[in-house]
Design an enzyme around this catalytic site. Structure first.
Site, PDB file in Angstrom:
ATOM      1  N   ASN A   7      48.818  50.878  32.719  1.00  0.00           N
ATOM      2  CA  ASN A   7      47.970  50.438  34.125  1.00  0.00           C
ATOM      3  C   ASN A   7      48.893  51.636  35.071  1.00  0.00           C
ATOM      4  OD1 ASN A   7      48.299  49.583  36.767  1.00  0.00           O
ATOM      5  ND2 ASN A   7      47.496  47.830  36.372  1.00  0.00           N
ATOM      6  N   HIS A  10      50.719  52.165  40.198  1.00  0.00           N
ATOM      7  CA  HIS A  10      51.919  52.118  40.590  1.00  0.00           C
ATOM      8  C   HIS A  10      52.332  54.063  41.185  1.00  0.00           C
ATOM      9  CE1 HIS A  10      53.246  48.183  40.849  1.00  0.00           C
ATOM     10  NE2 HIS A  10      52.934  48.250  39.785  1.00  0.00           N
ATOM     11  N   HIS A  43      43.152  48.969  39.096  1.00  0.00           N
ATOM     12  CA  HIS A  43      42.794  47.855  39.946  1.00  0.00           C
ATOM     13  C   HIS A  43      42.318  48.309  41.136  1.00  0.00           C
ATOM     14  CE1 HIS A  43      43.839  43.690  41.530  1.00  0.00           C
ATOM     15  NE2 HIS A  43      42.662  44.080  41.734  1.00  0.00           N
ATOM     16  N   ARG A  45      41.543  47.468  44.322  1.00  0.00           N
ATOM     17  CA  ARG A  45      41.930  46.182  45.078  1.00  0.00           C
ATOM     18  C   ARG A  45      41.012  46.282  46.346  1.00  0.00           C
ATOM     19  NH1 ARG A  45      46.907  43.035  43.368  1.00  0.00           N
ATOM     20  NH2 ARG A  45      45.896  41.740  44.934  1.00  0.00           N
ATOM     21  N   ARG A  49      45.280  49.127  48.258  1.00  0.00           N
ATOM     22  CA  ARG A  49      46.693  49.493  48.508  1.00  0.00           C
ATOM     23  C   ARG A  49      47.205  50.449  47.659  1.00  0.00           C
ATOM     24  NH1 ARG A  49      49.423  43.919  46.748  1.00  0.00           N
ATOM     25  NH2 ARG A  49      47.847  42.998  48.111  1.00  0.00           N
ATOM     26  N   GLU A  70      40.009  46.944  36.732  1.00  0.00           N
ATOM     27  CA  GLU A  70      39.993  45.816  37.350  1.00  0.00           C
ATOM     28  C   GLU A  70      39.526  45.543  38.814  1.00  0.00           C
ATOM     29  OE1 GLU A  70      44.501  44.626  37.399  1.00  0.00           O
ATOM     30  OE2 GLU A  70      44.580  45.022  35.146  1.00  0.00           O
ATOM     31  N   THR A 101      48.919  40.296  40.876  1.00  0.00           N
ATOM     32  CA  THR A 101      48.143  39.385  40.578  1.00  0.00           C
ATOM     33  C   THR A 101      48.988  38.218  40.007  1.00  0.00           C
ATOM     34  OG1 THR A 101      46.708  40.893  39.734  1.00  0.00           O
ATOM     35  CG2 THR A 101      45.976  38.784  38.886  1.00  0.00           C
ATOM     36  N   GLU A 151      41.710  38.490  28.912  1.00  0.00           N
ATOM     37  CA  GLU A 151      43.089  39.041  29.034  1.00  0.00           C
ATOM     38  C   GLU A 151      43.992  37.773  29.380  1.00  0.00           C
ATOM     39  OE1 GLU A 151      43.648  42.918  30.419  1.00  0.00           O
ATOM     40  OE2 GLU A 151      45.785  42.066  31.196  1.00  0.00           O
ATOM     41  N   HIS A 192      50.576  41.424  32.108  1.00  0.00           N
ATOM     42  CA  HIS A 192      51.229  41.150  33.433  1.00  0.00           C
ATOM     43  C   HIS A 192      52.671  40.761  33.210  1.00  0.00           C
ATOM     44  CE1 HIS A 192      52.114  39.716  37.495  1.00  0.00           C
ATOM     45  NE2 HIS A 192      50.912  40.585  37.676  1.00  0.00           N
TER      46      HIS A 192
END
Ligand code: PXP
Length: 238
Positions: A7, A10, A43, A45, A49, A70, A101, A151, A192
């Site tokens: 992922n 970041h 993701h 969002r 963000r 996502e 999440t 998932e 996660h």
């Protein structure tokens, strides 16, 4: 063979902190693939963000890169995701004030909506996954809704491992959920809060075929570099 999805949200968070172009998530996507990631996760969002629509479009245009997008169930996001056309979709819950999440989807509450979203992506032959808590009822509902994959939200297990608390019950829940999902013909993924220790534990569950990991990989890479960290995760799950 178990797979590692990285992922890269970041990377975008870091870029956005400066409001400029570096570090570039598009470059990161190509780079982590070269370093051995089987897929990348982003993701989109509702508040954008980190990853934005333009990042997602560019990243999905990279040849030979498997992208797991996502999304929440909001109409605007679903419409954009259909245009972005990723390889995989993972439907996740989203709350405005959350840092990340926080749990799995509320399948009972959103049954009809999720079913119609899965159908939209199925028509485009996009693999669709539901991010859920490890409980048997949610596995049964996921099957009923037509999900290709589930998932499992591993945040609770990951926190127990980090705080050196008893993991037995949570691990058992994950094992039982994974078994049932596979029996019902859905592929099982996990994600996660995962670090080396929690991933090692979960890698012993045969049914889990894919791990999606973000925060720890990017954080640890500050010290050891992406190459070393991805290599270590590959070693753990293979
Ligand atoms: N999988 C899903 C569905 C997620 O929503 C997230 C967090 O965005 C992750 C995996 C990665 O979690 P983490 O960044 O804690 O590794």
């Amino acid at each position: 063979m178990k797979r590692i999805g990285v992922n890269i949200d970041h990377i975008a968070t870091l870029r956005n902190a400066r409001g400029e172009h570096h570090p570039d998530p598009f470059f990161a996507a190509k780079f982590v693939k070269k370093l051995g990631a089987d897929s990348i996760t982003i993701h989109l969002r509702e508040d954008r963000r980190h990853i934005n629509d333009s990042d997602a479009k560019k990243i999905c245009s990279i040849k030979n890169l498997l992208v797991n997008l996502e999304i929440s169930i909001k109409d605007e996001i679903v419409e954009n995701a259909l245009k972005i056309n990723p390889n995989f979709i993972c439907i996740v819950p989203e709350n405005r004030k959350e840092v990340t999440t926080e749990g799995g989807l509320n399948l009972k509450k959103n049954k009809n909506k999720i079913k119609s979203i899965i159908n939209l992506f199925k028509k485009k032959r996009i693999r669709t996954s539901l991010f859920i808590n490890p409980n048997l009822n949610d596995i049964l509902i996921s099957k009923d809704l037509g999900a290709d994959c589930i998932e499992i939200h591993t945040g609770r297990l990951a926190n127990l491992v980090k705080s050196k608390k008893n993991i037995y019950k949570e691990l058992l829940r994950i094992k039982k959920s994974s078994k049932l999902a596979e029996q019902l013909g859905m592929e099982v993924h996990a994600g996660h809060g995962l670090d080396y220790r929690s991933t090692k534990l979960l890698s012993k569950i045969n049914e889990i075929k894919e791990f999606n990991i973000g925060h720890f990989i990017i954080g640890e890479s500050v010290f050891y570099g992406l190459q070393k960290v991805i290599k270590e995760f590959r070693k753990i799950v293979k």
